[in-house]
Design a protein around this motif. Sequence first.
Motif, PDB file in Angstrom:
ATOM      1  N   VAL A 134       0.919  -1.122  -0.116  1.00 49.62           N
ATOM      2  CA  VAL A 134      -0.194   0.067   0.061  1.00 49.62           C
ATOM      3  C   VAL A 134       0.872   1.034  -0.121  1.00 49.62           C
ATOM      4  CG1 VAL A 134      -1.938   1.319   1.216  1.00 49.62           C
ATOM      5  CG2 VAL A 134      -1.843  -1.328   1.426  1.00 49.62           C
ATOM      6  N   GLN A 135       0.531   2.349  -0.707  1.00 50.09           N
ATOM      7  CA  GLN A 135       1.521   3.243  -0.920  1.00 50.09           C
ATOM      8  C   GLN A 135       0.808   4.476  -1.303  1.00 50.09           C
ATOM      9  OE1 GLN A 135       5.284   3.165  -2.989  1.00 50.09           O
ATOM     10  NE2 GLN A 135       4.989   5.074  -3.899  1.00 50.09           N
ATOM     11  N   GLU A 136       1.198   5.802  -0.660  1.00 52.86           N
ATOM     12  CA  GLU A 136       0.319   7.181  -1.108  1.00 52.86           C
ATOM     13  C   GLU A 136       1.378   8.116  -1.178  1.00 52.86           C
ATOM     14  OE1 GLU A 136      -2.202  10.081  -1.227  1.00 52.86           O
ATOM     15  OE2 GLU A 136      -2.980   7.676  -1.017  1.00 52.86           O
ATOM     16  N   ASP A 137       1.197   8.853  -2.359  1.00 50.17           N
ATOM     17  CA  ASP A 137       2.239   9.853  -2.675  1.00 50.17           C
ATOM     18  C   ASP A 137       1.508  11.100  -2.833  1.00 50.17           C
ATOM     19  OD1 ASP A 137       4.208   7.992  -3.025  1.00 50.17           O
ATOM     20  OD2 ASP A 137       3.966   7.673  -5.147  1.00 50.17           O
ATOM     21  N   LEU A 138       1.892  12.237  -2.316  1.00 43.74           N
ATOM     22  CA  LEU A 138       1.130  13.495  -2.365  1.00 43.74           C
ATOM     23  C   LEU A 138       2.106  14.425  -2.722  1.00 43.74           C
ATOM     24  CD1 LEU A 138      -0.419  13.449   1.293  1.00 43.74           C
ATOM     25  CD2 LEU A 138      -1.702  13.386  -0.963  1.00 43.74           C
ATOM     26  N   LEU A 139       1.669  15.277  -3.583  1.00 43.43           N
ATOM     27  CA  LEU A 139       2.489  16.425  -4.302  1.00 43.43           C
ATOM     28  C   LEU A 139       1.440  17.716  -3.948  1.00 43.43           C
ATOM     29  CD1 LEU A 139       5.180  16.845  -5.932  1.00 43.43           C
ATOM     30  CD2 LEU A 139       3.882  16.600  -7.840  1.00 43.43           C
ATOM     31  N   LEU A 140       2.304  18.663  -3.220  1.00 49.88           N
ATOM     32  CA  LEU A 140       1.617  19.734  -2.554  1.00 49.88           C
ATOM     33  C   LEU A 140       2.098  21.150  -2.921  1.00 49.88           C
ATOM     34  CD1 LEU A 140       0.887  17.975   0.962  1.00 49.88           C
ATOM     35  CD2 LEU A 140      -0.745  18.200  -1.004  1.00 49.88           C
ATOM     36  N   LEU A 141       1.409  21.982  -2.499  1.00 52.55           N
ATOM     37  CA  LEU A 141       2.045  23.304  -2.547  1.00 52.55           C
ATOM     38  C   LEU A 141       2.719  23.649  -3.943  1.00 52.55           C
ATOM     39  CD1 LEU A 141       3.563  23.377   1.041  1.00 52.55           C
ATOM     40  CD2 LEU A 141       1.464  24.424   0.241  1.00 52.55           C
ATOM     41  N   GLY A 142       2.034  23.472  -5.081  1.00 51.62           N
ATOM     42  CA  GLY A 142       2.399  23.843  -6.463  1.00 51.62           C
ATOM     43  C   GLY A 142       3.445  22.862  -6.658  1.00 51.62           C
TER      44      GLY A 142
END
Length: 194
Positions: A134-142
């Motif tokens: 199980v994996q989660e990748d977040l790309l935030l703040l532009g």
Amino acid sequence: RVNYTAFSNSSNTITLTGQGGVDWFSSENYLLAPPNLQSQVLGSNQAGDYPGVAIQGNGTNRLSNFGLSAIWNMFSGASISSTFSAGLQTGQVGVNDYNVIGQGLTPAQSNAAGAQLTSVRHTRSSVVNQAFYVQEDLLLLGEKLFISGGVRGERSSVNGDVEKLYYFPRGQASYRLTNLIPAIGELKFARRSG
């Protein structure tokens, strides 16, 4: 490998992927060193007390692996991007090899049957590996802040407890600074674990 887009709109995509393969091969080998060869004379290092050797070896190997994964990509404007993925994997290896060895051959003999000394060497093994992730990748703040985390669980028939899952967590984060120094266009700070 098969890919299937289960759902898609302007901000979400769900993709299912299945892949797998099976390899199976067998071999049959014959080796003959008649007693009149220089390496097979009585008392030599190769022959010892039994000049002449005939070996028949047969073997089969089976390898298979299969995996299924689901990936959910979510886009929320330029500030948030998320990729969640999960999957199952399994792999198997099976080996069955044997050799029939005959030592001490008569001059016209070409097989192990009837040799003065006959022996068998046999190797048989089967290994089954299973895993999930199980994996989660977040790309935030532009796209300046990246956060990722995941865990993989595995069990194998070669472990002492074949039902026990061993977990391997991992995580990472990074932050990009842009146009901080005119000579350097971008500077990234990152931290990883696992």
